[in-house]
Design a protein around this motif. Structure first.
Motif, PDB file in Angstrom:
ATOM      1  N   GLU A 148       0.834  -1.196   0.000  1.00  0.00           N
ATOM      2  CA  GLU A 148       0.000   0.000   0.000  1.00  0.00           C
ATOM      3  C   GLU A 148       0.872   1.251   0.000  1.00  0.00           C
ATOM      4  O   GLU A 148       1.939   1.289   0.611  1.00  0.00           O
ATOM      5  CB  GLU A 148      -0.897  -0.001   1.239  1.00  0.00           C
TER       6      GLU A 148
ATOM      7  N   TYR B 137      -5.112   9.536  -0.729  1.00  0.00           N
ATOM      8  CA  TYR B 137      -5.577   8.421  -1.554  1.00  0.00           C
ATOM      9  C   TYR B 137      -4.666   7.243  -1.262  1.00  0.00           C
ATOM     10  O   TYR B 137      -3.475   7.412  -1.002  1.00  0.00           O
ATOM     11  CB  TYR B 137      -5.505   8.781  -3.044  1.00  0.00           C
ATOM     12  N   ARG B 138      -5.215   6.059  -1.320  1.00  0.00           N
ATOM     13  CA  ARG B 138      -4.419   4.850  -1.068  1.00  0.00           C
ATOM     14  C   ARG B 138      -4.372   3.994  -2.327  1.00  0.00           C
ATOM     15  O   ARG B 138      -5.409   3.658  -2.890  1.00  0.00           O
ATOM     16  CB  ARG B 138      -5.023   4.043   0.080  1.00  0.00           C
TER      17      ARG B 138
ATOM     18  N   ARG C 284      -3.397   0.394  -3.447  1.00  0.00           N
ATOM     19  CA  ARG C 284      -3.143  -0.928  -2.867  1.00  0.00           C
ATOM     20  C   ARG C 284      -2.941  -1.964  -3.957  1.00  0.00           C
ATOM     21  O   ARG C 284      -3.589  -1.913  -4.998  1.00  0.00           O
ATOM     22  CB  ARG C 284      -4.321  -1.385  -1.997  1.00  0.00           C
TER      23      ARG C 284
ATOM     24  N   ILE D 204      -5.713  -1.036  -6.753  1.00  0.00           N
ATOM     25  CA  ILE D 204      -6.942  -0.371  -6.370  1.00  0.00           C
ATOM     26  C   ILE D 204      -6.565   0.982  -5.778  1.00  0.00           C
ATOM     27  O   ILE D 204      -5.732   1.065  -4.875  1.00  0.00           O
ATOM     28  CB  ILE D 204      -7.726  -1.184  -5.313  1.00  0.00           C
TER      29      ILE D 204
ATOM     30  N   THR E 167      -8.147   4.152  -3.774  1.00  0.00           N
ATOM     31  CA  THR E 167      -9.315   4.580  -3.020  1.00  0.00           C
ATOM     32  C   THR E 167      -9.026   5.910  -2.333  1.00  0.00           C
ATOM     33  O   THR E 167      -7.871   6.249  -2.095  1.00  0.00           O
ATOM     34  CB  THR E 167      -9.702   3.537  -1.940  1.00  0.00           C
ATOM     35  N   LYS E 168     -10.096   6.604  -2.023  1.00  0.00           N
ATOM     36  CA  LYS E 168      -9.980   7.893  -1.348  1.00  0.00           C
ATOM     37  C   LYS E 168     -10.184   7.708   0.134  1.00  0.00           C
ATOM     38  O   LYS E 168     -10.915   6.886   0.589  1.00  0.00           O
ATOM     39  CB  LYS E 168     -11.032   8.852  -1.904  1.00  0.00           C
TER      40      LYS E 168
END
Length: 66
Positions: A42, A52-53, A55, A63, A65-66
Protein backbone atom coordinates in the motif's frame (compact mmCIF):
# COMPACT_ATOMS: atom_id res chain seq x y z
CA UNK A 1 -22.32 22.23 -56.16
CA UNK A 2 -19.81 24.80 -54.91
CA UNK A 3 -21.16 24.65 -51.36
CA UNK A 4 -20.76 20.85 -51.29
CA UNK A 5 -17.11 21.15 -52.30
CA UNK A 6 -16.55 23.83 -49.70
CA UNK A 7 -18.06 21.61 -46.98
CA UNK A 8 -15.88 18.69 -48.01
CA UNK A 9 -12.77 20.91 -47.93
CA UNK A 10 -13.73 22.16 -44.45
CA UNK A 11 -14.19 18.60 -43.21
CA UNK A 12 -10.78 17.58 -44.52
CA UNK A 13 -8.97 20.47 -42.82
CA UNK A 14 -10.94 20.00 -39.59
CA UNK A 15 -9.97 16.36 -39.33
CA UNK A 16 -6.32 16.98 -40.08
CA UNK A 17 -5.87 19.48 -37.22
CA UNK A 18 -6.32 17.03 -34.31
CA UNK A 19 -3.85 14.62 -35.90
CA UNK A 20 -1.27 17.39 -36.12
CA UNK A 21 -1.92 18.37 -32.50
CA UNK A 22 -1.54 14.76 -31.36
CA UNK A 23 1.80 14.50 -33.12
CA UNK A 24 3.16 17.42 -31.08
CA UNK A 25 1.71 16.32 -27.71
CA UNK A 26 4.33 15.47 -25.08
CA UNK A 27 4.79 11.80 -24.20
CA UNK A 28 3.05 10.55 -21.07
CA UNK A 29 5.21 9.67 -18.11
CA UNK A 30 5.25 5.97 -17.30
CA UNK A 31 6.17 4.64 -13.86
CA UNK A 32 6.40 0.97 -12.98
CA UNK A 33 4.11 0.22 -10.02
CA UNK A 34 6.87 -1.85 -8.40
CA UNK A 35 8.96 1.31 -8.09
CA UNK A 36 6.09 3.11 -6.35
CA UNK A 37 5.11 0.32 -3.97
CA UNK A 38 8.58 -1.20 -3.48
CA UNK A 39 8.14 -4.02 -0.96
CA UNK A 40 4.86 -2.77 0.53
CA UNK A 41 1.32 -3.52 -0.60
CA UNK A 42 0.00 0.00 0.00
CA UNK A 43 1.06 3.56 -0.78
CA UNK A 44 -0.52 6.79 0.48
CA UNK A 45 -0.70 9.55 -2.12
CA UNK A 46 -1.48 13.11 -1.05
CA UNK A 47 -3.31 15.16 -3.67
CA UNK A 48 -4.63 18.67 -2.97
CA UNK A 49 -4.66 18.02 0.78
CA UNK A 50 -6.52 14.71 0.51
CA UNK A 51 -5.17 11.20 0.98
CA UNK A 52 -5.58 8.42 -1.55
CA UNK A 53 -4.42 4.85 -1.07
CA UNK A 54 -2.95 2.75 -3.84
CA UNK A 55 -3.14 -0.93 -2.87
CA UNK A 56 -1.88 -4.06 -4.56
CA UNK A 57 -4.23 -7.01 -4.09
CA UNK A 58 -3.31 -10.67 -3.65
CA UNK A 59 -4.06 -11.12 -7.35
CA UNK A 60 -1.61 -8.30 -8.26
CA UNK A 61 -4.36 -5.84 -9.23
CA UNK A 62 -4.18 -2.18 -8.24
CA UNK A 63 -6.94 -0.37 -6.37
CA UNK A 64 -6.98 3.39 -5.78
CA UNK A 65 -9.32 4.58 -3.02
CA UNK A 66 -9.98 7.89 -1.35
Amino acid sequence: MTSTLALQANRNTATSRPAAAAATAPAQRRVDSRLLLRESRELVIEHLGQEYRLRRTRNDKLILTK
